[in-house]
Design a protein around this motif. Structure first.
Motif, PDB file in Angstrom:
ATOM      1  N   TYR A 117       9.991  40.681  47.475  1.00 52.23           N
ATOM      2  CA  TYR A 117      10.312  39.605  48.414  1.00 52.23           C
ATOM      3  C   TYR A 117      11.821  39.387  48.365  1.00 52.23           C
ATOM      4  O   TYR A 117      12.400  39.231  47.288  1.00 52.23           O
ATOM      5  CB  TYR A 117       9.579  38.325  48.028  1.00 52.23           C
ATOM      6  N   ARG A 176       7.116  31.090  44.635  1.00 57.06           N
ATOM      7  CA  ARG A 176       5.702  30.944  44.993  1.00 57.06           C
ATOM      8  C   ARG A 176       5.356  31.771  46.224  1.00 57.06           C
ATOM      9  O   ARG A 176       4.268  32.360  46.295  1.00 57.06           O
ATOM     10  CB  ARG A 176       5.386  29.475  45.223  1.00 57.06           C
ATOM     11  N   GLU A 177       6.265  31.840  47.180  1.00 60.44           N
ATOM     12  CA  GLU A 177       6.017  32.639  48.381  1.00 60.44           C
ATOM     13  C   GLU A 177       5.983  34.117  48.036  1.00 60.44           C
ATOM     14  O   GLU A 177       5.195  34.885  48.601  1.00 60.44           O
ATOM     15  CB  GLU A 177       7.087  32.358  49.435  1.00 60.44           C
ATOM     16  N   ALA A 190       4.989  35.368  45.171  1.00 60.57           N
ATOM     17  CA  ALA A 190       3.684  35.594  44.532  1.00 60.57           C
ATOM     18  C   ALA A 190       2.571  35.599  45.569  1.00 60.57           C
ATOM     19  O   ALA A 190       1.659  36.442  45.515  1.00 60.57           O
ATOM     20  CB  ALA A 190       3.435  34.512  43.473  1.00 60.57           C
ATOM     21  N   ARG A 191       2.620  34.672  46.516  1.00 63.15           N
ATOM     22  CA  ARG A 191       1.595  34.607  47.560  1.00 63.15           C
ATOM     23  C   ARG A 191       1.582  35.880  48.401  1.00 63.15           C
ATOM     24  O   ARG A 191       0.525  36.302  48.890  1.00 63.15           O
ATOM     25  CB  ARG A 191       1.854  33.396  48.459  1.00 63.15           C
ATOM     26  N   SER A 192       2.747  36.506  48.562  1.00 66.18           N
ATOM     27  CA  SER A 192       2.864  37.729  49.363  1.00 66.18           C
ATOM     28  C   SER A 192       2.555  38.981  48.557  1.00 66.18           C
ATOM     29  O   SER A 192       2.740  40.096  49.051  1.00 66.18           O
ATOM     30  CB  SER A 192       4.279  37.832  49.946  1.00 66.18           C
ATOM     31  N   LEU A 197       4.022  32.968  37.184  1.00 67.06           N
ATOM     32  CA  LEU A 197       3.457  33.726  38.299  1.00 67.06           C
ATOM     33  C   LEU A 197       3.724  35.229  38.183  1.00 67.06           C
ATOM     34  O   LEU A 197       3.253  36.003  39.014  1.00 67.06           O
ATOM     35  CB  LEU A 197       4.022  33.201  39.626  1.00 67.06           C
TER      36      LEU A 197
END
Length: 364
Positions: free
Chosen positions: A42, A53-54, A56-58, A93
């Protein structure tokens, strides 16, 4: 291409050498396990809890940013401290953080990113300062210079701008008289004159000792002469900011172009009809480049933000200022980073943060 976090950081450091960064900066691998495999990356402007967090979400194992997660020395990692909270969340994360900050700003593609985002090309380096380097000099028997250069380069020597393995070699005659107990590699135990080569390579400031040890490890002499000297050289292509000529316009005319291209309102220091022909660009906080912009004959400096008294001093010197916001002027660097990361892990493995401007003006 499958790489680990440490390999990705090393490849980015080769493209954007850490030695190009300001002394106060914190660049390179900041958080994470160097041995962690990387499947997705990312790329964002800021290393924040939200971007971690984004990432990890991706499904990304690495967050590559322009701004580091912290600039001060971190003496403790506690969750109720801003820097500590970022570190704790990244570790929780499993997201490593790599930052390329002022070293990216100084790269040939980084220094022109803002100008290109505004629609202008053909820019020259703006910063005209100097940089300190370590110069490592090795005297060796003729024929051994190749492996010595290889060893020094492997230790990080020989990088000058966008060139690597830069070295200088000159022939000469070395003389010596071996004392009892010595084991000369050339000649016997009498006064000897030998064909030698003087090899010189530069290294980042502070790395000269390590490079000298690398040269010593492959040197055929038992008592080689290897010296490390601190030297200064003018900056060239690896410089902050850019400057160049554009089609003749006015200050307000240029401000309108910048505002449209960057999608933000622009704060203008100067008169609306002031003629503009030569423009300087600086990513983010570019007040330190006001003097360079004046020296380069720029009519206006486009940057993220400037301190009030620095702006007044610029106007007194005949330099106009356009402020377009720190994030708006540095977001083009996210695209530069993403493009380089794509060459390492592949385009399908890179997620680029959407552009987000976190400020607005009254009435917007």
């Amino acid at each position: 291409m499958t790489v680990c976090v440490g390999e990705l950081a090393a490849m980015l450091a080769r493209r954007f050498p850490l030695s190009w960064a300001e002394p106060w900066d914190r660049v390179g691998l900041r958080i994470g396990d160097p041995d962690q495999p990387v499947e997705r990356v990312y790329v964002a402007l800021d290393a924040t809890i939200a971007s971690i967090r984004e990432a990890a979400r991706s499904g990304c194992q690495v967050l590559v940013t322009h701004h580091p997660p912290f600039l001060a020395d971190v003496s403790a990692i506690v969750a109720d401290d801003p820097a500590g909270a970022i570190v704790a969340e990244a570790l929780r994360l499993g997201v490593a953080v790599i930052s390329e900050h002022t070293n990216l700003d100084r790269s040939p593609e980084g220094r022109v990113a803002l100008a290109r985002a505004c629609g202008f090309t053909g820019m020259e380096p703006l910063e005209q300062g100097t940089e300190e380097l370590d110069l490592v000099t090795v005297y060796a028997p003729e024929g051994s210079e190749g492996r010595i250069i290889d060893a020094m380069a492997a230790a990080g020597a020989g990088r000058i701008g966008m060139y690597e393995r830069c070295s200088f070699s000159a022939p000469g005659i070395g003389t010596f008289t071996p004392l009892p107990g010595s084991s000369p590699a050339v000649g016997g135990h009498e006064a000897t004159a030998a064909a030698e080569v003087r090899v010189e390579m530069v290294a980042p400031r502070g790395d000269g000792g390590r490079v000298a040890c690398a040269a010593r490890a492959v040197h055929p002499y038992e008592e080689p002469l290897i010296t490390v000297t601190r030297v200064t050289r003018p900056r060239a292509q690896a410089s902050l900011g850019a400057v160049g000529d554009i089609p003749a316009t006015t200050l307000d005319g240029l401000a309108a172009v910048v505002a449209k291209r960057l999608g933000v309102p622009v704060r203008i220091w100067g008169e609306a009809g002031d003629p503009v022909r030569r423009v300087a660009f600086a990513n983010g906080s570019g007040g330190s480049l006001i003097g360079a912009a004046c020296a380069a004959g720029a009519d206006v400096l486009v940057l993220g933000e400037v301190r009030y008294h620095d702006a007044l001093a610029a106007l007194e010197s005949g330099l106009r200022i356009l402020e377009a916001g720190h994030d708006a002027t540095e977001y083009p660097l996210v695209g530069v980073l993403a493009s380089v990361v794509e060459t390492i892990v592949g385009a399908q493995a890179v997620v680029q943060e959407p552009r987000s401007i976190r400020w607005r003006v009254t009435g917007s």
